[in-house]
Every structure is written in C-alpha cells, then in structure tokens.
Design an enzyme around this catalytic site. Sequence first.
Site, PDB file in Angstrom:
ATOM      1  N   GLU A   1     -22.806 -26.830  -2.981  1.00 18.06           N
ATOM      2  CA  GLU A   1     -21.362 -26.661  -2.943  1.00 18.06           C
ATOM      3  C   GLU A   1     -20.858 -26.250  -4.318  1.00 18.06           C
ATOM      4  OE1 GLU A   1     -20.541 -27.324   0.157  1.00 18.06           O
ATOM      5  OE2 GLU A   1     -18.357 -27.568   0.214  1.00 18.06           O
TER       6      GLU A   1
ATOM      7  N   ARG B   1     -21.099 -18.792   2.645  1.00 21.25           N
ATOM      8  CA  ARG B   1     -21.505 -19.196   3.986  1.00 21.25           C
ATOM      9  C   ARG B   1     -21.056 -18.179   5.038  1.00 21.25           C
ATOM     10  NH1 ARG B   1     -18.932 -22.354   7.880  1.00 21.25           N
ATOM     11  NH2 ARG B   1     -20.400 -23.327   9.281  1.00 21.25           N
TER      12      ARG B   1
ATOM     13  N   CYS C   1       7.709 -22.187  31.866  1.00 22.49           N
ATOM     14  CA  CYS C   1       7.146 -21.679  30.620  1.00 22.49           C
ATOM     15  C   CYS C   1       8.292 -21.168  29.744  1.00 22.49           C
ATOM     16  CB  CYS C   1       6.166 -20.554  30.926  1.00 22.49           C
ATOM     17  SG  CYS C   1       5.617 -19.682  29.458  1.00 22.49           S
TER      18      CYS C   1
ATOM     19  N   CYS D   1       2.403 -13.549  31.329  1.00 24.34           N
ATOM     20  CA  CYS D   1       3.050 -14.316  30.274  1.00 24.34           C
ATOM     21  C   CYS D   1       2.662 -13.739  28.919  1.00 24.34           C
ATOM     22  CB  CYS D   1       2.621 -15.776  30.362  1.00 24.34           C
ATOM     23  SG  CYS D   1       3.277 -16.767  29.021  1.00 24.34           S
TER      24      CYS D   1
ATOM     25  N   GLU E   1     -24.851 -39.269   1.038  1.00 25.12           N
ATOM     26  CA  GLU E   1     -24.277 -38.809  -0.226  1.00 25.12           C
ATOM     27  C   GLU E   1     -22.868 -38.286  -0.006  1.00 25.12           C
ATOM     28  OE1 GLU E   1     -27.121 -35.931  -1.596  1.00 25.12           O
ATOM     29  OE2 GLU E   1     -26.341 -34.373  -0.296  1.00 25.12           O
TER      30      GLU E   1
ATOM     31  N   CYS F   1       1.316 -22.952  31.947  1.00 24.62           N
ATOM     32  CA  CYS F   1       2.099 -21.862  32.509  1.00 24.62           C
ATOM     33  C   CYS F   1       1.248 -21.174  33.560  1.00 24.62           C
ATOM     34  CB  CYS F   1       2.450 -20.874  31.398  1.00 24.62           C
ATOM     35  SG  CYS F   1       2.959 -19.270  31.996  1.00 24.62           S
TER      36      CYS F   1
ATOM     37  N   LYS G   1     -19.651 -36.025   0.435  1.00 23.42           N
ATOM     38  CA  LYS G   1     -19.395 -34.697   0.991  1.00 23.42           C
ATOM     39  C   LYS G   1     -18.417 -34.005   0.052  1.00 23.42           C
ATOM     40  CE  LYS G   1     -18.220 -32.312   5.202  1.00 23.42           C
ATOM     41  NZ  LYS G   1     -17.148 -31.472   4.689  1.00 23.42           N
TER      42      LYS G   1
ATOM     43  N   ASP H   1       0.826  -1.206   0.000  1.00 22.59           N
ATOM     44  CA  ASP H   1       0.000   0.000   0.000  1.00 22.59           C
ATOM     45  C   ASP H   1       0.858   1.253   0.000  1.00 22.59           C
ATOM     46  OD1 ASP H   1      -2.735  -1.160   2.123  1.00 22.59           O
ATOM     47  OD2 ASP H   1      -2.096  -1.654   0.094  1.00 22.59           O
TER      48      ASP H   1
ATOM     49  N   LYS I   1     -27.931 -37.955   6.334  1.00 22.02           N
ATOM     50  CA  LYS I   1     -29.012 -37.039   6.733  1.00 22.02           C
ATOM     51  C   LYS I   1     -30.278 -37.834   7.016  1.00 22.02           C
ATOM     52  CE  LYS I   1     -27.232 -33.981   3.206  1.00 22.02           C
ATOM     53  NZ  LYS I   1     -27.486 -33.210   2.006  1.00 22.02           N
TER      54      LYS I   1
ATOM     55  N   LYS J   1     -16.064 -38.706   7.656  1.00 18.91           N
ATOM     56  CA  LYS J   1     -14.895 -38.317   6.855  1.00 18.91           C
ATOM     57  C   LYS J   1     -14.053 -39.525   6.483  1.00 18.91           C
ATOM     58  CE  LYS J   1     -14.799 -33.608   7.312  1.00 18.91           C
ATOM     59  NZ  LYS J   1     -13.846 -32.996   8.191  1.00 18.91           N
TER      60      LYS J   1
ATOM     61  N   SER K   1     -22.682 -25.919   9.964  1.00 16.59           N
ATOM     62  CA  SER K   1     -21.620 -26.859   9.607  1.00 16.59           C
ATOM     63  C   SER K   1     -22.075 -28.242  10.086  1.00 16.59           C
ATOM     64  CB  SER K   1     -20.298 -26.442  10.238  1.00 16.59           C
ATOM     65  OG  SER K   1     -20.461 -26.280  11.609  1.00 16.59           O
ATOM     66  N   LEU K   2     -21.213 -29.220   9.978  1.00 12.32           N
ATOM     67  CA  LEU K   2     -21.627 -30.584  10.319  1.00 12.32           C
ATOM     68  C   LEU K   2     -20.761 -31.161  11.429  1.00 12.32           C
ATOM     69  CD1 LEU K   2     -22.049 -32.024   6.714  1.00 12.32           C
ATOM     70  CD2 LEU K   2     -23.871 -31.737   8.378  1.00 12.32           C
TER      71      LEU K   2
ATOM     72  N   ASP L   1     -15.926 -31.385  -1.501  1.00 11.56           N
ATOM     73  CA  ASP L   1     -14.919 -30.492  -0.939  1.00 11.56           C
ATOM     74  C   ASP L   1     -14.825 -29.226  -1.788  1.00 11.56           C
ATOM     75  OD1 ASP L   1     -13.017 -29.647   0.770  1.00 11.56           O
ATOM     76  OD2 ASP L   1     -11.419 -30.953   0.045  1.00 11.56           O
TER      77      ASP L   1
ATOM     78  N   TYR M   1     -27.701 -29.478  -2.549  1.00 10.97           N
ATOM     79  CA  TYR M   1     -28.014 -30.543  -1.585  1.00 10.97           C
ATOM     80  C   TYR M   1     -28.966 -30.186  -0.454  1.00 10.97           C
ATOM     81  CZ  TYR M   1     -23.860 -28.363   0.531  1.00 10.97           C
ATOM     82  OH  TYR M   1     -22.947 -27.472   1.009  1.00 10.97           O
TER      83      TYR M   1
ATOM     84  N   CYS N   1       7.731 -17.050  29.486  1.00  9.74           N
ATOM     85  CA  CYS N   1       7.876 -16.093  30.587  1.00  9.74           C
ATOM     86  C   CYS N   1       8.673 -16.663  31.766  1.00  9.74           C
ATOM     87  CB  CYS N   1       6.506 -15.608  31.064  1.00  9.74           C
ATOM     88  SG  CYS N   1       5.583 -16.858  31.958  1.00  9.74           S
TER      89      CYS N   1
ATOM     90  N   ASP O   1       0.672   4.192  -2.591  1.00 13.83           N
ATOM     91  CA  ASP O   1       0.436   5.579  -2.176  1.00 13.83           C
ATOM     92  C   ASP O   1       1.485   6.508  -2.761  1.00 13.83           C
ATOM     93  OD1 ASP O   1      -0.908   4.966   1.185  1.00 13.83           O
ATOM     94  OD2 ASP O   1      -1.768   4.792  -0.831  1.00 13.83           O
TER      95      ASP O   1
HETATM   96  S1  IVH Z   1     -25.875 -30.958   3.854  1.00 13.33           S
HETATM   97  C1  IVH Z   1     -25.165 -28.565   7.550  1.00 13.33           C
HETATM   98  N1  IVH Z   1     -24.607 -32.234   2.003  1.00 13.33           N
HETATM   99  O1  IVH Z   1     -20.004 -29.550   4.295  1.00 13.33           O
HETATM  100  C2  IVH Z   1     -26.347 -28.372   6.715  1.00 13.33           C
HETATM  101  N2  IVH Z   1     -23.442 -30.523   3.129  1.00 13.33           N
HETATM  102  O2  IVH Z   1     -18.425 -29.535   6.722  1.00 13.33           O
HETATM  103  C3  IVH Z   1     -26.605 -29.438   5.739  1.00 13.33           C
HETATM  104  N3  IVH Z   1     -21.164 -30.149   2.326  1.00 13.33           N
HETATM  105  O3  IVH Z   1     -21.318 -26.596   5.551  1.00 13.33           O
HETATM  106  C4  IVH Z   1     -25.515 -29.581   4.786  1.00 13.33           C
HETATM  107  N4  IVH Z   1     -21.185 -31.715   0.785  1.00 13.33           N
HETATM  108  O4  IVH Z   1     -21.369 -26.890   3.054  1.00 13.33           O
HETATM  109  C5  IVH Z   1     -24.526 -31.262   2.918  1.00 13.33           C
HETATM  110  N5  IVH Z   1     -23.651 -33.456   0.305  1.00 13.33           N
HETATM  111  C6  IVH Z   1     -23.562 -32.489   1.222  1.00 13.33           C
HETATM  112  C7  IVH Z   1     -22.398 -31.731   1.388  1.00 13.33           C
HETATM  113  C8  IVH Z   1     -22.374 -30.736   2.366  1.00 13.33           C
HETATM  114  C9  IVH Z   1     -20.473 -30.763   1.354  1.00 13.33           C
HETATM  115  C10 IVH Z   1     -20.627 -29.065   3.161  1.00 13.33           C
HETATM  116  C11 IVH Z   1     -21.636 -28.079   3.689  1.00 13.33           C
HETATM  117  C12 IVH Z   1     -21.324 -27.921   5.162  1.00 13.33           C
HETATM  118  C13 IVH Z   1     -19.989 -28.536   5.248  1.00 13.33           C
HETATM  119  C14 IVH Z   1     -19.713 -29.091   6.614  1.00 13.33           C
END
Ligand code: IVH
Length: 696
Positions: free
Chosen positions: A186, A149, A420, A444, A126, A438, A128, A43, A302, A326, A92-93, A130, A238, A423, A47
């Site tokens: 996603e 999100r 520690c 500290c 189903e 500590c 998940k 910056d 789900k 996972k 989140s899950l 990424d 989803y 400190c 500037d």
């Molecule tokens: S259902 C939580 N289905 O994973 C509300 N989520 O780590 C219901 N994600 O924030 C979400 N694949 O963005 C759902 N087949 C799937 C998904 C999925 C990825 C994401 C979702 C959530 C995150 C949690």
Amino acid sequence: MTDLFEQHDLQQKMASRRHGELVKAIKKHDALYYAKDAPEISDADYDSLRKELEDIEKQYPDLITQDSPTQSVGVAPAAQFSKVTHAVPMLSLSNVFSDQDLDDFLERIRKFLNVPAEEEIEIAAEAKIDGLSCSLRYEHGQLVQAATRGDGQTGEDITANVRTIADIPHEIKAAADIAVLEVRGEIYMRRSDFKHLNERHEEEGKKTFANPRNAAAGSVRQLDPQVTAQRPLRMFAYSLGEVSAPIGHTQDELRHALEGFGFAVSAPYYLERQRDGLLKAYEDIQMQRPDLDYEIDGLVYKVNRFDYQERLGFVSRAPRWATAHKFPAEKAITKLNDILVQVGRTGALTPVAELEPITVGGVVVSRATLHNEDEIERKGVKIGDHVVIQRAGDVIPQVVSVVEEKRTGQEKTFVMPHECPVCGSAAVREEGEAVRRCTGGLVCEAQALERLKHFVSRDAFDIEGMGSKVIEKFWEEELVRKPQDIFRLEEINKMLEHPIETWDGWGQKSADNLFASIRARRTIRLDRFFYALGIRQVGQATARKMAGVYGTIDAIEKAMQDAHDPESEALRDLLAIDDIGPSVAADLIAFFEEPHNLEILSDLKSLLTIEPFEMPDATDSAVAGKTVVFTGTLTQMGRQEAKAKALSLGAKVSGSVSKKTDYVVAGAEAGSKLKKAEELGVTVLSEDDWLALIQK
Ligand code: IVH
C-alpha cells in the site's frame, strides 16, 4: 504610404506580442493538463487559444519559432498511463463486521479445508492501511515495473513515479537470483507529512487534499514524476503477486523476507490461533490507531500457511483465506431537511435523506440513504429530524438513528409514493420484498438512464470519458437513449448541427478521446458484456460464471429461453451453477423474455465483437465441460473446496444425478445419489480416483 507601413508595423508588433502571450498560455495549460492532471480551462477554450495562435502564424509566418506549440508535435507527455495486465489478479477483501462474522469466516475456512476442530489454524493479523495498492515487479532483483490495482485485472503503469518513492528499493540484491518477484503493498502518506503538504499548498495557493489517501492517490497519478518526487509518499509491503520461486511457507515468513528485501511492513502485527486472540488484536490495534502516523481503517486477517491459502483460493474478487475487519464507521449528527425518492436501474425506489451538509471523516456529506420504507419506519425518521449519520469507507453514508431529544413537534411523517416519481407508473412492493419498484421498465427514464450508467461503468464497458454526468447530458440531448446508441454516437455526431465538440466544456480533443474510447470497447469479453446488461441480481461473479459455463451470448440466450420450461434440462443446468438459486434464475429467465431487452441485445450483437471468457485453468483439464455430482462425506477436503476446484477446472457441478452426469464422486456413506448413478450407469469415482483425475 508611410501611414500604411506604420500601421502594418504596429499590427505586426501587436501580433508578435499576442503570439508570445499565447505560446506562454498554451504551454502553461499543456503542463496543467498533461503533467498535473488539473486543467484550469475547458477544452473548448484551449482549442480556441490554439486556433488563435495558428491564425496569427498563418498571417505572420515570421513569428513561428521552434518552441511554438504548433511546432512541437509529439513532445507533450502521454496523456495517459499505459495499461498493465496483472499476471496474478490484484484482489479486494471481503469484510467481517461482528464477532459472529469472524467466527463464520474461521468456520468456513475450517470446513473448506476439512481441518478437524482440535487442529489449530494460524491467522496473521495486521493493520489495514488506507492508501492505494500497488504491485512492484522485480526481475533478477531489479525493479522493472510498478502498477496500480486498477480493476484488479488491469492497472496503470506508474513505474516512473514509483521510482521516486524512497521506501521502495530499486534493486533487491538478495533477490538477484529470483527471475520474477512481484511485491504488493500500500502506498500511503503519513498524517504529519500530509499536514505539511497541505500547509505548503495553502501558502502557494494550490489545491489542498481532503485526506492523506486522496493526497497519496493524486500524487501517484501525476503524469510528471518530478511532481510525484516532491510528495512525501511511502509504502508498506504485505503480499506477493507473481513469483518464480516461493518466498517462505507462511505469511509470517513472508513478512520477514519482505523486511529483509528492504521493504517497510506496518508495525502492529499479531499471529494468533484462536478467535479471542484475533479479537484482542482488533482491540489493540484500534487503541493504537490514534497514535499511528498513518491512516488505517481496520485489520486484515490472513491464513498463515501458504499451502492453505493456495487451497482456499478465491471467490469472485476476494480471497477465501483473508478478510478485513473494519473499524466502526465515523458518525455525526445533522438535520434531515427532506426525503427524496430516487429510482435505480432495476426500478427500486430508494428514499434519500437531504441533509444539512456536515463533515464526516474528512468528507462533506449532504445526502444519505434510508434504504427503503420499512427502514424509515423502523428508525422512526421524520422530515425535520436531527439524525445520526455514518460513513463506512467508500460506502454511501447512511442514516443510523434519530436524535429524539431534538424533536420540536414540527417534524413531518414521510409517506412513500405509490407511483414512480419519475415516470408515474405504479410502484409496487412484491410479497416478501422490502423494496418498492417502479413497474415502468424501460419506459421509465430513470431506469433507462441508470441502466446506461451501469452499462458504461468501470466493471462493465468501462468507457473512459463517459461518466454519469456525460451520460446524463447525452440523454438530455436525446443522443443516447439505449446502450446501442453509444456505438452509433460518432456517426450521428457527424450529422449534428451542433456536434459534441462545439458544446460548452467540450472541444475537438475531448470529443476525439471519447470516440476513441468507445471504439476501443467495440470488442468486449463476454463476462463484462453480460454484467453490463444490468440484469437484476447479476453481479460480476454471476456474470463470470454464466460466461464461463455457456461460453457465448447466443448460448446463454438460448439456454435462458429453454429454461422457461420448469421441467427443462436447461433450467436444471442453470440451477446447478454455484450461487444461482431460483430467484436469480427467475430474473435471468425474465430478462430474456422481455422483447425490449431482446431488441437491445440483437442490436448490440451486430455492433460488437463479444469475446469468449474462459474460466481460469479450464482449458486442458480432464474434467473441463464435464458434469460432476459430489455425494457422501469427503475426507481430504470439504464439499465447498471440492466444488470450487471442479468449477475452476471448467467442470459443471450439479446437485442431482441424471443421464447427463459424467461423474459421481462418492465419499463415505453415499446414499441415494450413488444408487441412482449405478442405475443409470454413470461413472462413479472414489475421492482418490477424483483427485487422481484432476491431478493429471
Ligand atoms: S493483503 C486481497 N494486507 O485493502 C489480497 N491488503 O480493501 C491480499 N490493504 O486490495 C491483500 N492493507 O490493497 C492486505 N495489510 C494489508 C492491507 C491490505 C490494506 C488493501 C489491499 C486490498 C484492499 C482491500
């Protein structure tokens, strides 16, 4: 005289040339900064380019052209996306890691809903994906808004960018009659597309991306939609956000409806009634993983029925009706060069492995946590060992085990320091605790610094432009040593000989932005404020509960001080809050006894406006503010569901009956609590009475 004229002429020519260069350079850097989110100069350097341009134009006003950056006030695209508050939070899950975890998840659901063992509960499974989640809002079938999100409550408006994604319909004819339809899913990039994109960038000398997820995230967050348009983005739908009319009765029906609306849904999909079926789905999808053209990191289970989903609701930030299973973390072997000890915000000493850098799952890892001294001992890790490390999603890499075959005999045993490292105060392990801490408290530096980082972090004060590095710098310069210093920074900066805007890598613009984001946070919601204080064991969920139950910071402070007395009503009330057990209560009480903390607190109160946080739905319910005790066996819902519902309506749920109890809800075979209620004259409700009361 001619000489002088000539000289003037020459100067004008040089100025004109330089003017042209500056205009070009500034425009280029504007584009990099605003549109591509990838500035190439600091910056301060920017500037100084502008300053030079302004100086030239002051001296040679003839050179001012319409397209000079000095003339184009306000044409630069917004430096930020605007914020969108989600009508329905984006959650989140939770995770399951083992078969046992899955059984527990299913059992919890069954108990919560009070569904008998012989009745099956269908679960949809189903992949998940990424990528990054996004919420699309359609009004009468027209796409009107798309948001990221963000923190789950508030995201960023990415409508213009999302309109460039071919997978996402701009119009859903079949939804023309639906006033509001929010579709969630996603955004991701196919592996093949990612590869081509990186190849293209490589050829053009542009930045390449570490993995498809980063590429997708970087592309969605472009300020110039034309850049996004050139990126091969896609989306799988989803779930739903706000809807004005129900879309099906089950997850399964929803999937079909989404497809009918023109969305893509991810292919591997299972509808199961038994845990074995779910585990089979897990195995199947894991087998398919290498052949899928998109990255997945597990499965999502789900509960199929929406009425069940509704009843199950959510805890903290994750639904009770869904969980993620996972895949095992990616692993690698590397050499452990040394073990350092870090001190965290609560004083915990954490041994950290310094590794020979290695790529795991597309990310270079050079450090990994060893958790605590018992772990080091259990795993038998020595300095100089070769170790297996793993990375699971965004989690900090961990040292898993030692590769004994690679030992040379030169390895050294690590000894955890009893002082520690920051400190020098004694570091002690309390009985039953694995962690050495500590005892230096705020004396500290490490603890004070980590507490500051926590204070400004995303789920706390969320001060934009004040990340860990910036906090460290302010700490070093002794500008910020306590949280309250942050809110005095702007004033103090005015008195500095070398104010922040003159520092290396800073400029007027970045300093102004920082002060603006600090000012914006002078008003903060109680739950965030309370979480920011960094009290041991107080995460977001607990902070929210405390905020919801007590309402103001003064009320919390008073209650915690009263709760010091083990016989007090205040302590009983505190322990009646769901999830607050004796250990959390002790940390809460201890925090409000410590004079340092009280001083910080009173200073912060004078500088900030702390807004109350109301539990959702709590306002107009018949049981808001009432203390309820459940006893006996309930038939229409599990005890957990009953409690959760009461809390969500603003009631307090207690485990024991006293004069302060408003209602005792007595199920079948209620015993001593019912008797006590009758003795004390507390209102006793049957399960049906209770349901009728909360339905009002
Ligand atoms: S259902 C939580 N289905 O994973 C509300 N989520 O780590 C219901 N994600 O924030 C979400 N694949 O963005 C759902 N087949 C799937 C998904 C999925 C990825 C994401 C979702 C959530 C995150 C949690």
